[in-house]
Design a protein around this motif. Structure first.
Motif, short mmCIF file in Angstrom:
data_model
loop_
_atom_site.label_atom_id
_atom_site.label_comp_id
_atom_site.label_asym_id
_atom_site.label_seq_id
_atom_site.Cartn_x
_atom_site.Cartn_y
_atom_site.Cartn_z
N ILE A 21 20.14 6.95 4.00
CA ILE A 21 19.35 7.67 2.99
C ILE A 21 17.95 7.98 3.52
N THR A 22 17.41 7.06 4.31
CA THR A 22 16.06 7.28 4.85
C THR A 22 16.04 8.49 5.79
N LEU B 299 8.66 3.25 -2.42
CA LEU B 299 10.10 2.99 -2.32
C LEU B 299 10.85 4.17 -1.69
N THR B 300 10.54 5.38 -2.14
CA THR B 300 11.23 6.53 -1.56
C THR B 300 10.33 7.32 -0.62
N PHE C 198 16.25 12.54 -3.86
CA PHE C 198 17.30 12.13 -4.78
C PHE C 198 16.71 11.48 -6.02
N ARG D 30 16.27 11.65 3.90
CA ARG D 30 14.97 12.02 3.32
C ARG D 30 14.10 12.68 4.37
N HIS E 179 8.31 6.03 1.81
CA HIS E 179 7.93 5.36 3.05
C HIS E 179 8.44 6.08 4.29
N GLU F 127 23.60 6.52 0.28
CA GLU F 127 23.78 5.11 -0.08
C GLU F 127 25.14 4.64 0.43
#
Lengths: 363, 523
Positions: free
Chosen positions: B336-337, B368-369, B346, B340, B371, B315
């Motif tokens: 953050i993407t 949201l997380t 997270f 991931r 994708h 972030e």
């Protein structure tokens, strides 16, 4: 007994659908009172506003013509409002789109330019509207300037720029000094759908815009980003979505659509560029966006309804001498009720009766 | 300071405060149902219960913040109706809230002055503030600004502010939640002293050992009702927990023979300025976490845990890619993407508004997380079937209870939403999971499910980093523990060797090896 607003556990989808209808109902009640105070027969006035325009083909076409820019602008604005950024300057983007798109017909006037002129005009209008909308967006992202103020102030800049162009460089030499450009050539005019009527190709374009944005919002990851950035900014950042990028994107799309609507309006129903050709479409579109629940299909319906009030207002002025400004009053009251009724989506009214078991001594 | 109140035998005298059939209704929901409590002078009375059991509603009613729907309160035997907190204070009821209401940019004395109803001059008030704080061993410098103070010191302001009103009855809401073990011990000395002076204390907590040690009486609430009033010293922590939960709590079991593998999360000398002026600067943070391992980060809230989470998750990004290495890939500069996509997952502390968008459906919150890394998005279009299937799998695997298949996140209870969030991340089979306060405000049943899930994830070879203020939780699930203080991270130690005393010293900023003033603070 006590009337309290109570938070619902989950947003009510039923109320989300009927809240605009409640708002319209309350507006009509208020208008009835207003007509009565003005000394007009409320029944006749309401008939002139809402029924008479629906009864002949000319008025029906006129409603679609007026709804076209409203819907196109409002669909773009809804993207901004969903992302929780406030483009109030669609009127300016609409005017700039009209001016930029008018450049080609002015310079090609009287030449034998081909059918490329109209498509090129539409592109010019769209791009100019998008660039103009990016000014407040960039100011917000770079400097934190309030987009509400900057976008609104740019409306007046655009208005005066339009005024300068048609009174100065672009004034029609054969126009008896009226502030207007020459009438656009046929290749620079939006074709009519019904010969001899008023309905033009812009209405089809507006429908395509509604469909495209509906798919984008409901089905694509970009649409999801826009919604989540507006609804929960911190969660959006956690999701990896860049809110600054989305501010620029939503402003560019809404400015582009407003600019497109502007050049279509000038190259269609108006036929030339002149000051005051917009009755405030860019501002009325804000009401349309909210009345349509920031949903493209809802906006289509809301746009037709608001167009009806424009036509109805003219009818009422002709038939009953009700001032045209009453239409603006009507639209303002409507927005007020729409926003008020929205609280019912997350809250509900509840009557609280005092408990019968309260012991004596309590007052 | 207080008139010596005759204590009397509980059977004979009048209770200081009595609630009789106290009921609070919100719509059809009964937050409190017919609660009878007697509170006597010179008593520390514990109020126990899980989140949502009705503790807050009860104390807010006693403090006059909300009006009861039915029933009544008696103060020294006489019926009492409170119109608001100022009336409660006038009677001698004081309350220290869990969340402080202090202005960061004002001094201690100014903050106290703002909270007092009296009309004494600022100078007199400051003098009295120093006197009260010295008498009770709660040292405070009236001229310092609040933002410079530690959480423990901020709590002292709140306590002193209440004591300056000379209350007969004091309510404390989870006072040790933000304290180091040593600070908590100091607080207990103060509370014992207040009790000896004849005051009554209502002590809200869910830390059972603490209650057993400190309190004479405990009232247990469950689902808005009083379950029992008992003497906590005659109960075991397990029996108290059973009364709170209404069932036995499953023991969390670590898989036997868990092996650690290669380093999967490495942090090399991470330094980061805060983006918020009152934030914490991260300084020289290094750690290495292997697959199969759970590392705990203890520490009082506000010592840089939030900043560390933002730095690890991406972030906030660091200019030097090598600062953070995820599964062998330099990731410090990645979003953050992209982190991931490298296999990191997270779970932030705040469930609503950070971990999920509250007014969006669970399937959208799965997107949201999800994708970035799973098949939820194809050519820019969302695959709704895939997002819904994540919701279904999380529901089934982690026992998420909800009213319909795909409700809004905000409509779930805290425990069920947390199970969904943890489940959403674990179902992606992460290589590294960074989780902050995994069971904060979660009921005991859900907490057990979540802790078990973290242990199972580590057993499957992932590296898990858990930040928590709950030392018992860290002791239960971690292999090693490090402590965060003022943006510095201590050397991790094996959990078996991490006693409360050692951790407490580190949480308070002392270094274990050298006794000199820690250079860390001034850095």
């Amino acid at each position: 007994m006590q009337l309290v607003l109570e938070k619902r556990a989950e947003r009510s989808n039923t109320i989300a659908l009927i809240s605009p209808l409640i708002a319209i109902g309350l507006t009509i009640v208020t208008m009835t009172i207003l007509f009565a105070i003005l000394g007009k027969n409320p029944i006749l006035a309401l008939h002139a506003y809402f029924i008479a325009p629906l009864s002949d083909s000319y008025s029906l076409q006129e409603i679609a013509v007026k709804a076209t820019p409203l819907v196109m602008i409002a669909v773009g604005l809804s993207l901004c409002y969903l992302a929780n950024v406030w483009n109030i300057g669609a009127e300016g983007q609409f005017l700039i789109g009209a001016v930029a798109g008018s450049w080609l017909p002015v310079v090609t006037h009287g030449t034998d330019a081909g059918y490329w002129v109209l498509p090129a005009m539409l592109v010019c209008g769209t791009v100019a509207g998008a660039l103009y909308a990016l000014i407040p967006a960039i100011c917000k992202v770079k400097f934190g300037a309030s987009e509400i103020l900057t976008s609104l102030m740019l409306v007046y800049v655009a208005d005066l720029f339009l005024d300068y162009m048609v009174r100065g460089p672009w004034r029609d030499p054969n126009g008896f000094n009226f502030p207007t450009t020459a009438e656009f050539d046929p290749v620079a005019t939006v074709p009519l759908l019904v010969s001899g009527g008023r309905l033009h190709l812009g209405a089809i374009i507006a429908l395509l815009v509604v469909a495209a944005v509906a798919v984008m919002l409901g089905r694509t990851i970009k649409g999801f980003e826009i919604r989540v950035v507006g609804a929960a900014p911190r969660a959006a950042r956690f999701g990896g979505f860049n809110s600054n990028q989305l501010i620029l994107l939503t402003f560019a799309i809404s400015g582009g659509l407003a600019g497109l609507a502007g050049i279509i309006e000038v190259a269609g129903p108006v036929g030339h560029l002149q000051p005051g050709f917009s009755p405030g479409y860019g501002f009325t579109a804000i009401i349309v966006a909210f009345l349509g629940r920031l949903n493209p299909v809802g906006i289509l319906i809301a746009g037709l309804f608001l167009a009806l009030t424009f036509i109805g207002g003219e009818q009422a002025q002709i038939a009953m001498k009700i001032p045209l400004d009453v239409t603006k009053v009507f639209q303002g009251i409507l927005l007020f009720y729409v926003l008020a009724c929205d609280s019912l989506i997350l809250y509900r009214f509840r009557l609280i009766f005092p408990s019968p078991k309260v012991s004596s001594g309590a007052v | 300071m207080l008139d010596p109140t005759p204590t009397g035998l509980h059977s004979g005298g009048t209770p200081l405060l009595q609630t009789v059939g106290l009921t609070k209704r919100y719509g059809n929901f009964l937050a409190n149902e017919a609660i009878d409590i007697d509170i006597w002078p010179q008593q520390i009375h514990a109020l126990l219960g899980e989140n949502g059991a009705g503790k807050s509603t009860l104390v807010k009613t006693i403090y006059g913040l909300i009006q009861p729907s039915e029933g009544e309160m008696r103060w020294q035997g006489e019926k009492m109706v409170l119109s608001g907190p100022s009336e409660a204070r006038a009677r001698g009821i004081g309350m220290v809230f869990q969340h402080f209401s202090l202005f960061d940019n004002l001094t201690v004395a100014e903050n106290v002055a703002l909270g007092l109803d009296g009309k004494e001059s600022f100078k007199d008030m400051s003098a009295r503030l120093e006197e009260v704080s010295n008498v009770y061993g709660l040292p405070l410098d009236p001229k310092r600004e609040v933002w410079q103070l530690s959480v423990g010191e901020r709590q002292r302001i709140e306590i002193v502010r209440v004591l300056m009103q000379n209350p007969k009855f004091l309510i404390l809401d989870e006072p040790t939640a933000v304290l180091t073990p040593q600070e908590a011990d100091q607080l207990f000395i103060v509370l014992d002293r207040l009790k000896a002076e004849g005051r009554a204390i209502l002590y809200i907590s869910h830390k059972l050992e603490e209650v057993k040690r400190l309190c004479d009486t405990a009232t247990i609430l469950r689902g808005g009702k009083k379950v029992s009033t008992c003497n906590p010293q005659q109960e075991t922590a397990a029996s108290l927990a059973r009364m709170m939960v209404g069932a036995d709590i499953k023991e969390v079991k670590a898989a036997a023979g868990r092996k650690t593998t290669v380093p999967r999360l490495v942090v090399n000398d991470l330094n980061m300025e805060p983006d918020d002026p009152h934030g914490v600067r991260l300084a020289n943070i290094s750690l290495e976490l292997k697959g199969g391992e759970i590392l705990g980060i203890a520490g009082v809230a506000g010592n840089g845990q939030d900043e560390l989470f933002a730095a690890l998750s991406g972030e906030r990004q660091c200019p030097d890619p090598g600062t953070i290495v995820i599964d062998g890939h330099a990731a410090g500069h990645l979003s953050i993407t992209l982190r991931r996509k490298l296999g990191a997952a997270f779970v932030p502390e705040e469930r609503l508004g950070h971990g999920t968008a509250p007014r969006m459906k669970l399937s959208e919150n799965a997107l949201l997380t999800g994708h970035a890394a799973s098949g939820m998005v194809q050519h820019g279009f969302v695959n709704t079937a895939a997002t819904l299937s994540t919701v279904d799998r999380a529901t089934e695997t982690f026992d998420v209870r909800k009213a319909k298949r795909d409700p809004e996140a905000a409509s779930l209870s805290g425990g069920n939403l947390q199970k969904f969030i943890v489940g959403r991340e674990i179902l992606r089979n992460p290589a590294v999971l960074v989780v902050s306060q995994p069971t904060w405000g979660v009921d005991a049943g859900a907490a057990a499910v979540i802790r078990q899930a973290l242990l199972d994830l580590a057993a499957s070879g992932a590296a898990v980093l858990v930040t928590s203020q709950d030392l018992d939780e860290l002791a239960e699930i971690t292999d090693r523990i490090a402590v965060m203080f003022h943006g510095h991270l201590s050397q991790p130690m094996a959990t078996a060797e991490a006693t409360r005393e050692k951790l407490g010293l580190l949480m308070g900023g002392s270094s274990l090896e050298q006794k000199e003033a820690p250079h860390a603070v001034s850095a």
